[in-house]
Scaffold this motif. Structure first.
Motif, PDB file in Angstrom:
ATOM      1  N   VAL A   1       8.033  -6.160  -6.578  1.00 45.23           N
ATOM      2  CA  VAL A   1       7.594  -7.729  -5.835  1.00 45.23           C
ATOM      3  C   VAL A   1       8.325  -7.432  -5.213  1.00 45.23           C
ATOM      4  O   VAL A   1       7.576  -8.224  -4.202  1.00 45.23           O
ATOM      5  CB  VAL A   1       7.122  -7.976  -6.995  1.00 45.23           C
TER       6      VAL A   1
ATOM      7  N   GLY B   1       8.329  -6.076  -1.635  1.00 46.04           N
ATOM      8  CA  GLY B   1       7.064  -5.958  -1.168  1.00 46.04           C
ATOM      9  C   GLY B   1       6.613  -7.830  -0.405  1.00 46.04           C
ATOM     10  O   GLY B   1       5.869  -7.630   0.888  1.00 46.04           O
ATOM     11  N   LEU B   2       7.608  -8.974  -0.854  1.00 53.83           N
ATOM     12  CA  LEU B   2       6.954 -10.150   0.144  1.00 53.83           C
ATOM     13  C   LEU B   2       8.069  -9.416   1.329  1.00 53.83           C
ATOM     14  O   LEU B   2       7.811 -10.654   2.177  1.00 53.83           O
ATOM     15  CB  LEU B   2       8.064 -10.940  -1.252  1.00 53.83           C
TER      16      LEU B   2
ATOM     17  N   TYR C   1       5.424  -7.723   3.624  1.00 55.91           N
ATOM     18  CA  TYR C   1       3.887  -8.126   4.371  1.00 55.91           C
ATOM     19  C   TYR C   1       4.534  -8.660   5.738  1.00 55.91           C
ATOM     20  O   TYR C   1       3.162  -8.289   6.087  1.00 55.91           O
ATOM     21  CB  TYR C   1       3.776  -8.960   3.056  1.00 55.91           C
TER      22      TYR C   1
ATOM     23  N   GLU D   1      -2.475  -5.639   8.026  1.00 54.08           N
ATOM     24  CA  GLU D   1      -2.763  -6.634   6.126  1.00 54.08           C
ATOM     25  C   GLU D   1      -3.716  -5.322   5.686  1.00 54.08           C
ATOM     26  O   GLU D   1      -3.127  -4.919   4.173  1.00 54.08           O
ATOM     27  CB  GLU D   1      -4.250  -7.262   7.327  1.00 54.08           C
TER      28      GLU D   1
ATOM     29  N   VAL E   1      -1.386  -4.039   3.275  1.00 50.93           N
ATOM     30  CA  VAL E   1      -0.633  -5.280   2.617  1.00 50.93           C
ATOM     31  C   VAL E   1      -1.187  -5.333   1.455  1.00 50.93           C
ATOM     32  O   VAL E   1      -0.596  -5.859   0.003  1.00 50.93           O
ATOM     33  CB  VAL E   1      -0.243  -6.516   3.195  1.00 50.93           C
ATOM     34  N   LEU E   2      -2.410  -5.012   1.096  1.00 51.85           N
ATOM     35  CA  LEU E   2      -3.981  -5.023   0.607  1.00 51.85           C
ATOM     36  C   LEU E   2      -3.260  -4.300  -0.585  1.00 51.85           C
ATOM     37  O   LEU E   2      -3.187  -4.051  -2.221  1.00 51.85           O
ATOM     38  CB  LEU E   2      -5.137  -5.214   1.296  1.00 51.85           C
TER      39      LEU E   2
ATOM     40  N   THR F   1      -0.381  -4.594  -2.938  1.00 56.24           N
ATOM     41  CA  THR F   1      -0.225  -5.506  -3.677  1.00 56.24           C
ATOM     42  C   THR F   1      -0.974  -5.278  -4.544  1.00 56.24           C
ATOM     43  O   THR F   1      -0.878  -4.963  -5.906  1.00 56.24           O
ATOM     44  CB  THR F   1      -1.006  -6.809  -3.570  1.00 56.24           C
ATOM     45  N   ASP F   2      -2.373  -4.224  -4.497  1.00 60.53           N
ATOM     46  CA  ASP F   2      -3.174  -3.412  -6.024  1.00 60.53           C
ATOM     47  C   ASP F   2      -2.045  -2.708  -6.199  1.00 60.53           C
ATOM     48  O   ASP F   2      -2.198  -2.317  -7.208  1.00 60.53           O
ATOM     49  CB  ASP F   2      -3.684  -2.920  -5.236  1.00 60.53           C
TER      50      ASP F   2
ATOM     51  N   LEU G   1       1.074  -2.678  -6.759  1.00 59.30           N
ATOM     52  CA  LEU G   1       2.559  -3.260  -7.738  1.00 59.30           C
ATOM     53  C   LEU G   1       1.311  -3.441  -8.811  1.00 59.30           C
ATOM     54  O   LEU G   1       1.628  -4.080 -10.110  1.00 59.30           O
ATOM     55  CB  LEU G   1       2.521  -4.588  -6.762  1.00 59.30           C
ATOM     56  N   THR G   2       0.221  -4.077  -8.565  1.00 59.36           N
ATOM     57  CA  THR G   2      -0.797  -4.678 -10.194  1.00 59.36           C
ATOM     58  C   THR G   2      -0.602  -3.786 -11.001  1.00 59.36           C
ATOM     59  O   THR G   2      -0.614  -4.425 -11.916  1.00 59.36           O
ATOM     60  CB  THR G   2      -2.483  -4.996  -9.154  1.00 59.36           C
TER      61      THR G   2
ATOM     62  N   GLN H   1       1.761  -3.389 -13.003  1.00 64.72           N
ATOM     63  CA  GLN H   1       2.127  -4.474 -13.291  1.00 64.72           C
ATOM     64  C   GLN H   1       1.465  -3.786 -15.100  1.00 64.72           C
ATOM     65  O   GLN H   1       1.850  -3.889 -16.216  1.00 64.72           O
ATOM     66  CB  GLN H   1       1.794  -5.653 -12.843  1.00 64.72           C
TER      67      GLN H   1
END
Length: 329
Positions: free
Chosen positions: A275, A278-279, A282, A287, A290-291, A294-295, A297-298, A301
């Motif tokens: 995470v 990723g920050l 980004y 873009e 990045v999405l 994010t997806d 990593l979600t 998780q």
């Protein structure tokens, strides 16, 4: 006789004064470095034409001298000849100096043109390179893309370094130019700009190298995380909750599940590290990427949260089954 002598004296004096003035003008042009070269060339050309035009006047004086020498004493004739030789010598010397200075000025024009051409090329190159270096890093979507961007930047970096070899002949041209003081300042400014571009290129190279290391780490750790999840899910989330009746298999599964439970905190830390990575990635990633991250990593998780429950449940079931099979024996 008297009138001839006065006429000779008047013409020789006038000619000598004109030579004096012409010499002063020539020396003034030779000493000037700030005026326009084209103007200097025009002045020297005009002086050269005037000197050629005075040839007739000199011939006329010489003719008068020849006529006069027949009616004067040998001493006076010698004086006249000496005066005449001095005038011709000065006239020829000025003609030679004028021609030489004209050649030097013409050569300076050639050097200046070469200088201006090279200068404009370097300025154009610097402008293009500055534009490339100013372009923000926004297309690093993976280690592959970042490496490709780094390679492209390396080419730009090398081109910036090569500017120095292009500035050297320009510096040499300036030294051969008349009135090169201001031009030397311009070259000095270009060298300063080149050093600034080197600094900017070095900074961008460092950023790209750091980004490449981050992407390589992210991809490696992400792959490791997913492999661990997949292995754990194969054991703890089977298609059926039924356990094997084989005591050895149950014991091995219990050992594996307990080991997974011990590993869970380290992989949770690994997930938090992903995470954080990723920050860092980004700001320089597209873009859409990045999405995507994010997806991803979600989902990881969510899988981790679900897996913790599955591991606990499977451990309890395997422990119970182990007790049962041990009692049966």
């Amino acid at each position: 006789m008297c009138s001839w002598w006065e006429h000779f004296h008047s013409e020789s004096e006038t000619f000598s004064l004109w030579l004096d003035e012409t010499e002063k003008e020539l020396e003034a042009v030779d000493a000037t470095t700030s005026s326009c070269l084209e103007d200097q060339i025009g002045t020297v050309k005009a002086l050269g034409e005037a000197l050629k035009g005075k040839r007739e006047a000199l011939l006329h004086v010489e003719a008068d001298c020849e006529a006069l020498s027949n009616f004067v004493t040998p001493g006076e004739a010698g004086f006249i000849q000496a005066r005449l030789s001095q005038m011709r010598s000065r006239w020829e010397e000025l003609g030679g100096r004028t021609e030489q200075l004209g050649g030097q000025l013409s050569q300076s024009v050639s050097y200046r043109q070469s200088y201006n051409d090279n200068l404009e090329q370097v300025k154009k190159s610097m402008s293009d390179l500055k534009e490339k270096l100013d372009c923000p890093i926004t297309l690093c979507a993976s280690s592959f893309d970042t490496y490709k961007t780094l390679q492209e930047h390396t080419e730009v970096y090398q081109t910036v370094e090569q500017l120095n070899s292009r500035l050297i002949p320009i510096s040499s041209a300036v030294k051969r130019l008349r009135g090169g003081g201001q031009l030397e300042e311009e070259v000095t400014d270009l060298k300063k700009q080149q050093r600034e571009l080197i600094g900017q290129a070095t900074g961008k190279e460092s950023t790209l190298e750091s980004l490449l290391a981050l992407w390589q780490r992210y991809e490696k750790e992400s792959s490791s995380m997913k492999s661990w999840l997949q292995n754990c899910e194969c054991i703890c989330c089977p298609d059926t909750d039924l356990l094997s009746a084989d005591k050895v298999k149950i014991k091995n599964e219990l050992i594996n599940v307990v080991e997974m439970q011990k590993e869970t905190p380290s992989y949770e830390a690994l997930l938090q590290g992903l995470v954080n990575l990723g920050l860092c990635l980004y700001p320089t990633a597209p873009e859409a990427r990045v999405l995507e991250i994010t997806d991803d990593l979600t989902r990881i998780q969510e899988r981790c949260t679900s897996l913790k429950t599955s591991i606990s449940h499977r451990k309890t079931s395997a422990a119970g089954a182990s007790v049962v099979t041990s009692g049966a024996i």
